[in-house]
Design an enzyme around this catalytic site. Structure first.
Site, PDB file in Angstrom:
ATOM      1  N   GLU A   1       0.824  -1.221   0.000  1.00 48.73           N
ATOM      2  CA  GLU A   1       0.000   0.000   0.000  1.00 48.73           C
ATOM      3  C   GLU A   1       0.853   1.265   0.000  1.00 48.73           C
ATOM      4  O   GLU A   1       0.589   2.191   0.758  1.00 48.73           O
ATOM      5  CB  GLU A   1      -0.945   0.007   1.207  1.00 48.73           C
ATOM      6  CG  GLU A   1      -1.994  -1.076   1.159  1.00 48.73           C
ATOM      7  CD  GLU A   1      -3.125  -0.844   2.153  1.00 48.73           C
ATOM      8  OE1 GLU A   1      -2.891  -0.155   3.152  1.00 48.73           O
ATOM      9  OE2 GLU A   1      -4.229  -1.352   1.909  1.00 48.73           O
TER      10      GLU A   1
ATOM     11  N   GLU B   1      -6.608  -7.932  -0.513  1.00 47.08           N
ATOM     12  CA  GLU B   1      -7.159  -7.908   0.850  1.00 47.08           C
ATOM     13  C   GLU B   1      -8.653  -7.630   0.809  1.00 47.08           C
ATOM     14  O   GLU B   1      -9.080  -6.487   0.677  1.00 47.08           O
ATOM     15  CB  GLU B   1      -6.475  -6.831   1.712  1.00 47.08           C
ATOM     16  CG  GLU B   1      -5.023  -7.128   2.014  1.00 47.08           C
ATOM     17  CD  GLU B   1      -4.382  -6.060   2.903  1.00 47.08           C
ATOM     18  OE1 GLU B   1      -5.113  -5.370   3.655  1.00 47.08           O
ATOM     19  OE2 GLU B   1      -3.149  -5.902   2.822  1.00 47.08           O
TER      20      GLU B   1
END
Ligand code: GAL
Length: 712
Positions: free
Chosen positions: A172, A241
């Protein structure tokens, strides 16, 4: 378009490649269902069962991060034993016939202490994390290379006959790029090149990284990812995710995500052409020891995942998802064949139809209306689709599964008391200093730079001299002491008397004490025990956040006005006496004289012996009667306890159907955020187990009990 990527489907030599539709394993496009199980969050003895339950739940892949700070506790000293035995974990996944997605990071976030970075890394001269900085890149490359070399030498990549089909570099970083300055973009390119240059023969992923450079695949993380498409038309649509729930923080309500909503999100993603979904988490587990990030991340990492913290199936979550996976898998031949034809079958309803050349046909009928169900006509037949749901028709006729219709049974989980303990106690010394752990310095120091995070605790002590002519001594108005700390919690003592304990909260770690304190003429001692509760794991430059009493520390109401104590001489002690004597171990515990259980004193150690209860149900300690501290079983820490921190404020994961909003606490408000603490069965001997609790606040250990977790 010609693209030179080792993983596009054309080169035949790569055993794992990809194209626009899917990850291709040995020549076959695959719809892959994956689940995160982080190996250090359970024990090696639990791994085979967790992996088997994942397989039975319809998973193809186990995804894990690699936890750098667990593997390299000091520079160049590696550890791969116990629950950090990464190779053993991966081999067990292979034995079960599943694949692995290895997220090397090495920044992992994950609510893990310091986001997975070893704390020593912060003190490498000239280092600047996660940007175009030579010392950082050298360290990151060295660790990544080490892990890849280890996987290669164990033959664990798919091309070698191993289970690893995918890797991940960074985590991320996209949202951080804006804060990363000029070096950020260079860093992304460097990280991708460095990873690709390691020739693993499997694709690399960067999650939440819209500009992931070729051939790295950018992937989505979130509660919903149906809006997501990769940055190039020749990359597959991957969801690294899919949040099955959320993490717990001390002081926060326990999160919950209904399985109907999770199943809807996953079915929508597949319906729209997604071909890889990973549940984060599939088994969350436990933040043993001091591995929880934060600050204020709880010891439990249950995550409301399909397999609960203890390794039991969470029903109906696990079962409903298994049924979903079965339905998706029966559509696989059609799903991987090409893009769908999409038809509106109502205002909020759509039909997605996938057809293969060989005649397979699969349809997904969705109802995006969050409130009302709908009856739609598809291929001349009527289908009733509940609100906010997807029906799956593997033959384009029969709806075999609907995400809102839960067939799986609901399990009843009970925590059954099996016994209490007979305690002895030892008071942590608050008066004298440990010679080898103390030093004095003018001014206040940052906590982690002193402790290097080897302990949660740092004592700050200073002398305050009061002139006998002080007016307040005569008129009896106590002066006002103010102590300001960057976090995360602290106990303030004045002349050995506790003025109180204070703590920040998740998202806001700063602490301040302001109170009138009794001082006498002559010398007075102010002692502050500053306590860290997990280092930050996320946010711009999280590695630079301070902890500890950085001031100002002031005394008001004196003849002289306000006295600033911040820059005077302070005496420091790193850690506790009990820690330096390792009194939580069998040998260390005999180095001090334990007394009867004088309970409810702050800063007290307690010890008891117990036998393992019969049976094989998972075990926990019910700590409701306690305040805050840490628990050890046979010398190993099972984590921080903090049942006194009750759920309040906002819930991070409330409401659903399109939005996960922050709202007021709705369930279990005013209850401990965590009252049960997992005791792994395999840490126990049949008899004579040593349980040691360090209690900061003055809780009552006679209320602690051992409980069995029983699914009915
Ligand atoms: C993601 C992150 C994960 C984890 C998750 C929340 O943003 O990639 O590592 O922190 O959030 O549980």
């Amino acid at each position: 378009m010609v693209v030179s990527s080792p993983w596009l489907s054309s080169p035949v030599d790569a055993s794992v490649s990809y194209d626009h539709k899917a990850i291709i394993v040995n020549g076959q496009r695959r719809i892959l269902i994956s689940g995160s199980i982080h190996y250090p969050r359970s024990t090696p003895e639990m791994w085979p069962d967790l992996i088997q339950k994942a397989k039975d739940g319809g998973l193809d892949v186990i995804q894990t991060y690699v936890f750098w700070n667990g593997h390299e506790p000091s520079p160049g000293q590696y550890y791969f034993g116990g629950n950090y035995d990464l190779v053993r974990f991966i081999k067990l996944v292979k034995q079960a016939g599943l694949y692995v997605h290895l997220r090397i990071g090495p920044y992992v976030c994950a609510e893990w202490n310091f986001g997975g970075f070893p704390v020593w890394l912060k003190y490498v001269p000239g280092i600047n994390f996660r940007t175009d900085n030579e010392p950082f890149k050298a360290a990151m490359a060295k660790f990544t290379e080490k892990i890849v070399a280890m996987m290669k030498s164990e033959g664990l990549f798919e091309s070698q006959g191993g289970p690893i089909i995918l890797s991940q570099i960074e985590n991320e970083y996209g949202p951080m790029e804006n804060f990363g300055g000029a070096g950020a973009k260079n860093y992304v390119n460097w990280a991708a090149q460095m990873a690709v240059g390691l020739n693993t023969s499997v694709p690399w992923v960067m999650c939440k990284q819209d500009d992931a450079p070729d051939p790295v695949i950018n992937a989505c993380n979130g509660f919903y990812c149906d809006y997501f498409s990769p940055n190039k038309p020749y990359k597959p649509t991957m969801w690294t995710e899919a949040w099955s729930g959320w993490f717990s923080a001390f002081g926060a309500p326990v999160p919950h995500r209904p399985v109907e909503d999770l199943a809807f999100a996953v079915a929508r993603f597949i319906q729209k052409g997604g071909s890889f979904v990973n549940y984060y988490m599939y088994h969350g587990g436990t933040n043993f020891g001091r591995t929880a990030g934060g600050p204020f991340i709880a010891t439990t990492y249950d995550y409301d995942a399909p397999i609960d913290e203890y390794g039991l199936l969470r029903q109906p979550k696990w079962g409903h998802l298994r049924d979903l996976h079965k339905a998706i898998k029966s559509c696989e031949p059609a799903l991987v064949s090409g893009d769908p034809t999409v038809t509106d079958v109502g205002k909020y309803q759509k039909a997605y139809v996938y057809r293969s050349k060989s005649g397979a046909c699969a349809a997904f009928l969705s109802n995006f209306n969050p409130r009302s169900s709908a009856i739609v006509t598809f291929n001349g037949m009527e289908y009733q689709i509940p609100a906010w749901s997807v029906s799956i028709l593997p033959d384009c006729k029969t709806a075999v599964f609907n995400t809102a219709k839960v067939g799986a049974p609901t399990s009843q989980i009970n925590m059954i008391r099996v016994g209490g303990f007979s305690w002895e106690s030892f008071g942590e010394d608050t008066h004298s200093l440990l010679r080898d752990k103390s030093f004095s310095k003018d001014g206040l120091v940052e906590q982690i730079s002193m402790t290097r995070d080897r302990t949660d605790y740092l004592w700050y002590t200073t002398d305050v001299n009061i002139d006998s002519n002080e007016q307040f001594l005569k008129n009896g108005r106590d002066p006002l002491l103010t102590v300001t700390s960057a976090g995360h919690s602290m106990h303030v003592f004045v002349n050995g008397e506790r003025a109180g304990n204070f703590y920040g909260r998740f998202g806001s770690p700063k602490v301040r004490f302001t109170g009138n304190v009794k001082l006498r003429a002559g010398s007075n001692k102010i002692s502050i025990l500053s306590v860290a509760v997990g280092l930050p794991n996320i946010g711009p430059h999280f590695d630079t956040w301070n902890a500890g009493v950085l001031g100002p520390v002031t005394l008001e109401g004196l003849n002289e006005g306000k006295r600033n104590l911040s820059s005077q001489k302070w005496i420091y002690q790193i850690g506790l006496r009990g820690e330096s004597l390792s009194i939580y171990t069998l040998s260390g515990s005999s180095s001090v004289k334990w007394g009867g259980a004088s309970t409810r004193q702050p800063l007290t150690w307690y010890k008891a012996f117990f036998n393992a209860p019969a049976g094989n149900e998972p075990l926990a300690l019910d700590m409701s009667s306690m305040g805050k501290g840490q628990i050890w079983i046979n010398g190993q820490s099972i984590g921080r306890h903090w049942p006194a921190y009750k759920a309040n404020g906002v819930c991070d994961l409330c409401d659903y159907k399109g939005t996960y909003r922050k709202m007021k606490c709705q369930t279990d408000c005013g209850e401990p955020s965590q009252k049960w603490y997992h005791v792994p069965r395999d840490w126990l001997n049949p008899t004579g187990n040593l349980l040691v609790v360090f209690e900061e606040w003055g809780g009552d250990p006679t209320g602690i009990s051992l409980v069995k977790r029983v699914a009915l």
